[in-house]
Design an enzyme around this catalytic site. Structure first.
Site, mmCIF file in Angstrom:
data_model
loop_
_atom_site.group_PDB
_atom_site.id
_atom_site.type_symbol
_atom_site.label_atom_id
_atom_site.label_comp_id
_atom_site.label_asym_id
_atom_site.label_seq_id
_atom_site.Cartn_x
_atom_site.Cartn_y
_atom_site.Cartn_z
ATOM 1 N N SER A 185 62.875 63.797 70.626
ATOM 2 C CA SER A 185 63.802 64.485 69.483
ATOM 3 C C SER A 185 63.453 65.965 69.231
ATOM 4 O O SER A 185 64.507 66.914 68.998
ATOM 5 C CB SER A 185 63.758 63.719 68.082
ATOM 6 N N THR A 230 60.021 64.767 63.632
ATOM 7 C CA THR A 230 58.642 65.118 64.168
ATOM 8 C C THR A 230 57.618 65.713 63.000
ATOM 9 O O THR A 230 58.047 66.217 62.016
ATOM 10 C CB THR A 230 58.732 66.792 65.026
ATOM 11 N N THR A 260 60.390 61.578 68.239
ATOM 12 C CA THR A 260 58.952 61.955 68.635
ATOM 13 C C THR A 260 59.146 63.191 69.254
ATOM 14 O O THR A 260 60.414 63.659 69.530
ATOM 15 C CB THR A 260 58.291 60.884 69.248
ATOM 16 N N LYS A 272 50.877 58.108 70.645
ATOM 17 C CA LYS A 272 51.682 58.374 71.669
ATOM 18 C C LYS A 272 51.349 59.020 72.993
ATOM 19 O O LYS A 272 51.896 59.286 73.990
ATOM 20 C CB LYS A 272 53.082 59.104 71.547
ATOM 21 N N GLY A 281 52.182 60.446 78.058
ATOM 22 C CA GLY A 281 52.475 60.608 76.692
ATOM 23 C C GLY A 281 53.930 59.739 76.865
ATOM 24 O O GLY A 281 54.782 60.065 77.803
ATOM 25 N N ALA A 299 57.412 70.551 64.325
ATOM 26 C CA ALA A 299 57.424 69.834 63.445
ATOM 27 C C ALA A 299 57.807 70.357 61.987
ATOM 28 O O ALA A 299 58.485 69.799 61.037
ATOM 29 C CB ALA A 299 55.821 69.367 63.040
ATOM 30 N N CYS A 332 62.179 70.246 63.021
ATOM 31 C CA CYS A 332 62.685 68.895 63.387
ATOM 32 C C CYS A 332 62.068 67.760 62.145
ATOM 33 O O CYS A 332 61.124 67.367 62.095
ATOM 34 C CB CYS A 332 62.329 68.499 64.834
#
Length: 179
Positions: free
Chosen positions: A130, A169, A7, A39, A51, A163, A166
């Site tokens: 991550s 993500t 995440t 989250k 979070g 995003a 990664c």
């Protein structure tokens, strides 16, 4: 059984505004298990944001404990975080939980870990998970070079950049702000 993980969670205090956001991806091994996990939580009637990254069940347990600590200490974010970190490190059951938290209140931003750490991050930017270093790097650049952006805009754009880079993500963001 393979653990569900991966995440990116990012919090920032910018121009007096507080915002916390996360992507929605949970992976099981190298497969996306769920793409829209929520989250980020709003606590204490909208006064606190939390979070999590890590094992979802573990994180829910920790957030519940954190809420209890907030109640015990009258909503004092730092005191509740310290007491949770102490319990997390010393309690036989909690010690096995694998997650991290970012918590925020007006003017306060903290990272809480199971090793007893309560970290007040530099530059009022906190990131876990991550994709955290991608999101944190983007947020630092935006904070410095685009100071006109709101805290929420910086979180959204930074998570989007993470995003794009990664594989753990995604672009299904949940972003909350205080105030």
């Amino acid at each position: 059984m393979t653990k569900i993980h991966a995440t990116t969670v990012l919090g920032i205090i910018h121009n007096g505004q507080v915002s916390l956001g996360a992507d929605g991806q949970a992976t099981m091994g190298n497969t996306v298990a769920k793409s829209n996990v929520k989250k980020v939580r709003v606590l204490m009637g909208g006064k606190i944001l939390a979070g999590f990254a890590g094992s979802t069940a573990d994180a829910f347990t920790l957030i519940e404990r954190f809420e209890e600590k907030l109640g015990t200490y009258g909503g004092n974010l730092k005191r509740a975080a310290i007491e949770l970190a102490k319990d997390w490190r010393t309690d036989r059951y909690l010690r096995k939980l694998e997650a991290m938290l970012i918590v925020a209140a007006q003017g306060e931003l903290l990272i809480i870990s199971g090793t007893g750490d309560v970290i007040e991050p530099d530059n009022q930017i906190a990131a876990i998970g991550s994709g955290s270093m991608y999101a944190q790097s983007a947020a630092l650049a935006l904070q410095k070079h685009a100071p006109h952006l709101t805290a929420e805009e910086i979180v959204r754009e930074s998570l989007s950049i993470a995003a794009d880079i990664c594989i753990y993500t995604n672009h299904n963001f949940v972003i909350e702000k205080l105030g």
